[in-house]
Design a protein around this motif. Sequence first.
Motif, mmCIF file in Angstrom:
data_model
loop_
_atom_site.group_PDB
_atom_site.id
_atom_site.type_symbol
_atom_site.label_atom_id
_atom_site.label_comp_id
_atom_site.label_asym_id
_atom_site.label_seq_id
_atom_site.Cartn_x
_atom_site.Cartn_y
_atom_site.Cartn_z
ATOM 1 N N SER A 269 56.104 -49.338 -65.738
ATOM 2 C CA SER A 269 57.779 -49.056 -65.320
ATOM 3 C C SER A 269 58.753 -50.428 -63.995
ATOM 4 N N PHE A 273 62.634 -50.883 -66.220
ATOM 5 C CA PHE A 273 63.886 -50.520 -65.265
ATOM 6 C C PHE A 273 64.591 -51.938 -65.927
ATOM 7 N N SER A 287 70.697 -48.272 -57.125
ATOM 8 C CA SER A 287 69.502 -49.139 -56.783
ATOM 9 C C SER A 287 68.634 -47.254 -55.381
ATOM 10 N N PHE A 339 56.284 -42.705 -61.349
ATOM 11 C CA PHE A 339 57.831 -43.796 -60.676
ATOM 12 C C PHE A 339 57.465 -44.439 -59.863
ATOM 13 N N TYR A 344 61.836 -49.639 -58.274
ATOM 14 C CA TYR A 344 62.311 -48.911 -59.046
ATOM 15 C C TYR A 344 63.816 -50.075 -58.201
#
Length: 360
Positions: A269, A273, A287, A339, A344
Amino acid sequence: MKTAHIEKIIEKYLKKEKTQSAILVNGVWGSGKTFYLKSQLKEIIKNNNLEVMYISLNGISSIENLEHKLFLHFIPKLGENQNDLVKSITNISTNIANATTKLLFRTEATDLLKGSTVKSFNFKKYCICLDDLERCKIPIDELIGYLSEFTEHKHTKCIILADEEKIKKQKSNKQLAHKYDEIKEKVISRVLNYDPELLDIFPKLIEKYKSKRIFYKFLNESQTFIVAVFKEQKLKNLRNIIFYLDILEAVYPNIKNADHKYIEEVLLSTAIFSLEFKNGNLTSKDSNDFKEFGNFNKDWFSRIASNFLNDKSDKPRKKSNPELFYDRYLTNRIDQYFFYPSIYKFVLSGYLDNKKLKKN
């Protein structure tokens, strides 16, 4: 070309007496040419009793600017007993002390040491390393002509780093860019194409973490997985990997005791990203917008495939952004994907919420 072959060719060049040309190391932007020079080639140069005179040509717009940069390398040597250097300085002022004062406190050093004076320095103990040739503002024919004074007439060792494709595609001065191959022959005897294997260079990239022993061990243990992910993306820009490793350093304390499956999810992940962010597909403004990233799984892909098969329209179908994302990263790795909103947000904004990551 393998790095071992590049190093052998350069070592042979450095050992040869009275060379009359330079060597150019060619590679795409971000491929790690500067890193390679400073971590590998620098040692080879030093082992051949030469000092590295490193200069970035980025933004240099005139020969005078370049001479100023060359001259600044000699300032630390003013107090040493170097006959050629002393002779050059005393030609301009009455004594070394007076010259030193002028050189250190005048803003225009090239007022004292211009053209022939700079060339009169003893470069025999140096290897001039010129980086970012494609970013140089000096017309290429003028720059090559100036360098020939050192390489051809003084037998100075010179290594140039460049992205030749960028030079040939320059919009300004198209005529000279078109004639680049012809012009470079005046100085450059050999072009060495630098395209390193990521598995070979990864150990060098993580050396800076050696003092953080546990994290460094983790990176060594994880390198096969990490390298495989980036190789799938045909990544050439090492700056993206350096960015990824810095992100991973901050994330690691939260995952060091986690199950192996979770660790792989985080590694994947974070890589995905980081690449999306560095490639401009995501920005800091995204974001708080998780888009479809939390919905990807095997069922999601099955639904998309089913909808596609049931579509009886003859019109050509354009894939959606989520489908393109899936194709890019998850076709063979959907079982390892999960996720993590906290990661992230960290990649895109720079702020890591450790509590949320642990909760994730």
